[in-house]
Write an enzyme that holds these catalytic residues in place. Structure first.
Site, PDB file in Angstrom:
ATOM      1  N   ASN A 149       5.918 -29.228 101.843  1.00 13.04           N
ATOM      2  CA  ASN A 149       6.943 -29.753 100.945  1.00 13.04           C
ATOM      3  C   ASN A 149       6.263 -30.189  99.638  1.00 13.04           C
ATOM      4  OD1 ASN A 149       8.588 -31.681  99.594  1.00 13.04           O
ATOM      5  ND2 ASN A 149       9.886 -31.779 101.396  1.00 13.04           N
TER       6      ASN A 149
ATOM      7  N   HIS B  12       6.661 -33.669  95.734  1.00 12.76           N
ATOM      8  CA  HIS B  12       5.888 -34.701  95.030  1.00 12.76           C
ATOM      9  C   HIS B  12       5.073 -34.142  93.877  1.00 12.76           C
ATOM     10  CE1 HIS B  12       7.303 -37.756  97.590  1.00 12.76           C
ATOM     11  NE2 HIS B  12       6.695 -37.314  98.679  1.00 12.76           N
TER      12      HIS B  12
ATOM     13  N   HIS C 255      13.242 -29.864  98.035  1.00 10.73           N
ATOM     14  CA  HIS C 255      14.533 -30.535  98.189  1.00 10.73           C
ATOM     15  C   HIS C 255      15.168 -30.633  96.802  1.00 10.73           C
ATOM     16  CE1 HIS C 255      16.754 -34.322  99.955  1.00 10.73           C
ATOM     17  NE2 HIS C 255      17.571 -33.488  99.347  1.00 10.73           N
TER      18      HIS C 255
ATOM     19  N   ARG D  17      17.639 -32.317  94.993  1.00 17.58           N
ATOM     20  CA  ARG D  17      18.497 -33.498  95.168  1.00 17.58           C
ATOM     21  C   ARG D  17      19.609 -33.515  94.125  1.00 17.58           C
ATOM     22  NH1 ARG D  17      15.966 -37.679  98.575  1.00 17.58           N
ATOM     23  NH2 ARG D  17      17.833 -38.823  98.010  1.00 17.58           N
TER      24      ARG D  17
ATOM     25  N   ARG E 144      15.863 -35.696  90.827  1.00 15.13           N
ATOM     26  CA  ARG E 144      14.775 -36.623  90.478  1.00 15.13           C
ATOM     27  C   ARG E 144      13.403 -35.949  90.496  1.00 15.13           C
ATOM     28  NH1 ARG E 144      14.757 -40.493  95.748  1.00 15.13           N
ATOM     29  NH2 ARG E 144      16.914 -40.690  95.129  1.00 15.13           N
TER      30      ARG E 144
ATOM     31  N   GLU F  98      15.811 -27.635 101.094  1.00 15.71           N
ATOM     32  CA  GLU F  98      16.490 -28.790 101.693  1.00 15.71           C
ATOM     33  C   GLU F  98      17.595 -29.205 100.744  1.00 15.71           C
ATOM     34  OE1 GLU F  98      13.603 -31.843 102.119  1.00 15.71           O
ATOM     35  OE2 GLU F  98      12.492 -30.784 103.647  1.00 15.71           O
TER      36      GLU F  98
ATOM     37  N   THR G 262      14.444 -39.017 102.187  1.00 17.92           N
ATOM     38  CA  THR G 262      15.536 -38.844 103.145  1.00 17.92           C
ATOM     39  C   THR G 262      15.368 -39.865 104.264  1.00 17.92           C
ATOM     40  OG1 THR G 262      15.297 -36.509 102.650  1.00 17.92           O
ATOM     41  CG2 THR G 262      16.788 -37.082 104.441  1.00 17.92           C
TER      42      THR G 262
ATOM     43  N   GLU H 114      15.725 -29.404 112.607  1.00 10.99           N
ATOM     44  CA  GLU H 114      14.462 -30.056 112.256  1.00 10.99           C
ATOM     45  C   GLU H 114      14.589 -31.486 112.760  1.00 10.99           C
ATOM     46  OE1 GLU H 114      12.731 -29.374 108.374  1.00 10.99           O
ATOM     47  OE2 GLU H 114      11.959 -31.430 108.340  1.00 10.99           O
TER      48      GLU H 114
ATOM     49  N   HIS I 192       8.997 -35.221 108.548  1.00 13.31           N
ATOM     50  CA  HIS I 192       9.091 -36.584 108.019  1.00 13.31           C
ATOM     51  C   HIS I 192       8.005 -37.479 108.607  1.00 13.31           C
ATOM     52  CE1 HIS I 192      10.798 -39.813 105.745  1.00 13.31           C
ATOM     53  NE2 HIS I 192      11.623 -38.937 105.220  1.00 13.31           N
TER      54      HIS I 192
HETATM   55  N1  PXP Z   1      11.658 -32.626 106.164  1.00 13.92           N
HETATM   56  C1  PXP Z   1      12.717 -33.206 105.531  1.00 13.92           C
HETATM   57  C2  PXP Z   1      14.079 -32.773 105.921  1.00 13.92           C
HETATM   58  C3  PXP Z   1      12.512 -34.160 104.523  1.00 13.92           C
HETATM   59  O1  PXP Z   1      13.569 -34.695 103.891  1.00 13.92           O
HETATM   60  C4  PXP Z   1      11.195 -34.508 104.151  1.00 13.92           C
HETATM   61  C5  PXP Z   1      10.969 -35.497 103.055  1.00 13.92           C
HETATM   62  O2  PXP Z   1      11.286 -34.929 101.844  1.00 13.92           O
HETATM   63  C6  PXP Z   1      10.122 -33.867 104.823  1.00 13.92           C
HETATM   64  C7  PXP Z   1      10.391 -32.956 105.833  1.00 13.92           C
HETATM   65  C8  PXP Z   1       8.698 -34.172 104.488  1.00 13.92           C
HETATM   66  O3  PXP Z   1       8.429 -35.493 104.815  1.00 13.92           O
HETATM   67  P1  PXP Z   1       7.045 -36.138 104.396  1.00 13.92           P
HETATM   68  O4  PXP Z   1       7.001 -36.110 102.897  1.00 13.92           O
HETATM   69  O5  PXP Z   1       7.102 -37.515 104.966  1.00 13.92           O
HETATM   70  O6  PXP Z   1       5.965 -35.288 105.000  1.00 13.92           O
END
Ligand code: PXP
Length: 244
Positions: free
Chosen positions: A7, A10, A50, A52, A56, A77, A108, A158, A197
């Site tokens: 992901n 960031h 994601h 959003r 953001r 996402e 999330t 997931e 997550h």
């Molecule tokens: N999966 C989903 C559905 C999420 O919303 C997130 C956070 O954006 C992640 C995975 C990744 O989570 P983390 O950044 O804590 O690894």
């Protein structure tokens, strides 16, 4: 081996911190596409972003450019809103992961309540399927959510691993049991079973003990490590931990 979806939200968060109003500036960095390529070079199985409602971090143009450039698979996402759904249908990612979305949250927070929003979610699953997009539901590891996800026609779930990641060490086994029972039930229902997550370099070995995982989606921990070792190296180190 459990697959790794990285992901990269960031990376966009860092760019937006400086260049939100100057996205076409030649100074604009870090580049989300270069980040995706680095993950792929290191062996990641997919790229997750994601989009959003408040934009953001990831922007629409990021998603379209990623769609055109990534070699593995794009997992988008998104919250189940008409505006984002129309965008997804134009982008045509390989997969959509439907997530709950609340404007105030930092990331999330809970899983999607599929049973409660069943009718609207099922309509979205059908529309995404008719565009050839696989659909996953981001849910708490609970039987009623798994059953509702299967009934909605989703291809995958997931499982939200946030509770497992956040509880103190003494309670980790309880959360693992909950994830284990849910992964089994989801598999029995014919669903592909992913997790995401709060998964990090320290807790991933515990999660690996559970059978049936297809893929982990990991963001924060990998991007944090990348600050010190670089993104390719951070992805390789996570892939090493997923082996075996
Ligand atoms: N999966 C989903 C559905 C999420 O919303 C997130 C956070 O954006 C992640 C995975 C990744 O989570 P983390 O950044 O804590 O690894």
């Amino acid at each position: 081996m459990i697959k790794l979806g990285v992901n990269i939200d960031h990376v966009a968060t860092l760019r937006q911190a400086r260049y939100a109003d100057m996205i076409d500036s030649p100074n604009c960095e870090p580049d989300v596409l270069s980040a995706a390529s680095a993950c792929e070079r290191a062996g990641a199985h997919g790229i997750t972003v994601h989009l959003r409602a408040d934009r953001r971090h990831i922007q629409d143009r990021d998603v379209f450019r990623l769609r055109a450039s990534i070699m593995t698979k794009l997992n988008l996402e998104m919250g189940n809103t008409p505006e984002i759904l129309e965008t997804a249908l134009r982008v045509v990612p390989d997969e959509v992961c439907l997530v709950p979305e609340n404007r105030q949250e930092i990331t999330t927070e809970g899983g999607l309540h599929v049973a409660k929003h069943f009718k609207a979610l099922k309509q979205t699953v059908d529309r995404l399927h008719s565009a050839g997009i696989r659909v996953s539901m981001f849910i708490e590891p609970e039987a009623d959510q798994i059953e509702a996800s299967a009934a909605s026609g989703a291809d995958a779930v997931e499982l939200h691993t946030g509770a497992f990641a956040n509880v103190l060490a003494d309670f980790k086994e309880d959360e693992l049991d909950r994830l284990d029972a849910s992964a089994r039930l989801a598999k029995e229902k014919g669903l592909v079973v992913n997790a995401g997550h709060g998964i990090n370099y320290d807790n991933v070995h515990m999660l690996k003990k559970i059978a049936h995982w297809n893929e982990f989606n990991i963001g924060h921990s990998i991007v944090s490590r990348a600050v010190f070792v670089g993104l390719e190296q951070a992805v390789r180190q996570m892939l090493e931990r997923l082996k075996g």
